[in-house]
Design an enzyme around this catalytic site. Sequence first.
Site, PDB file in Angstrom:
ATOM      1  N   GLU A  90      -7.705   9.243   6.134  1.00  0.00           N
ATOM      2  CA  GLU A  90      -7.697  10.695   5.993  1.00  0.00           C
ATOM      3  C   GLU A  90      -9.063  11.263   5.619  1.00  0.00           C
ATOM      4  O   GLU A  90      -9.265  12.485   5.628  1.00  0.00           O
ATOM      5  CB  GLU A  90      -6.647  11.108   4.955  1.00  0.00           C
ATOM      6  N   GLU A 121      -0.540 -11.939   1.521  1.00  0.00           N
ATOM      7  CA  GLU A 121      -1.207 -11.601   0.261  1.00  0.00           C
ATOM      8  C   GLU A 121      -1.524 -12.827  -0.588  1.00  0.00           C
ATOM      9  O   GLU A 121      -2.283 -12.746  -1.548  1.00  0.00           O
ATOM     10  CB  GLU A 121      -0.346 -10.637  -0.559  1.00  0.00           C
TER      11      GLU A 121
END
Length: 306
Positions: A90, A121
């Site tokens: 963004e 992860e």
Amino acid sequence: MGNQIDQNRLKALSTEGRNQNTLNIDTASAEEIVRMINNEDKTVAFAVEKALPQIASAVEAIHAALSKGGRLIYCGAGTSGRLGVLDASECRPTYGVDDNTVIGLIAGGKDAMFYAKEGAEDSQTLCVDDLKAIHFSEKDVLVGVAASGRTPYCIGGLEYANSIGAVTVSVCCSKDSTMSKIAQIPIEAVTGSESVTGSTRMKAGTAQKMILNMLSTASMILQGKVYSNLMVDVQPTNEKLIIRARNIFMQATGANEARAEELLEQTHYHVKLAIVMELCGLEMQTAQALLEKNHGHIGHAILDAK
């Protein structure tokens, strides 16, 4: 034995504890459920507030890095990784930076944005590989994001970043976490147990989103991407943003829509340039030179023009 130790450590995390306020959430009505969740969410901003000094320190480090051609890099897994990618994606339309200035890395790659890849992860080397792939350097800032503060993907990335002399920041929701001990600037917003036990996409995720908002927004403000409280480096890439660009120009200058369209078309919708031209009464080339001299800060340019 090792697995047992890991299980005990996981149980000890505040983000994994059982919330005494929601023990009967499974037998509650729809309205009662959302009220319970809302009551828990009300505590998040206060948890973030306690970490404001550390957040400000991180912002100063990010601003310094960006000013010298460095980048802001987020790394995380699951919800934390997705929030980093969201914040990074963004920045371009909001602040006019290129796609390489703020980058979000998520364990498991792009597919992990849409499909859970929980095993990714667990690798400390995977993040190092991802950082090397984007040519991460000592000029950059790495922000590791993990609710528990113990995610191997982030730990590996932070340790690598430290080893090459880059600034490291951790954003966690557990006190005295492993990542906090590794990062140069540890940010801890201790949000406590979730409404649904262990569902850290809820309060912890909300806290992380708030903190990442602050890191990127405050850094961009210091970079001169905001005039007053207007996003003057907005990129008009669709009709909504074109209209927003016009409104920003009019709000900043008091000019009418016809004048907004005239100057924005003349500057190819470079909102910041159009504002300086209007407020300082300058031709485009002169206004551009003034902005460059003042590193893109409209306020500084206006003072310089007087």
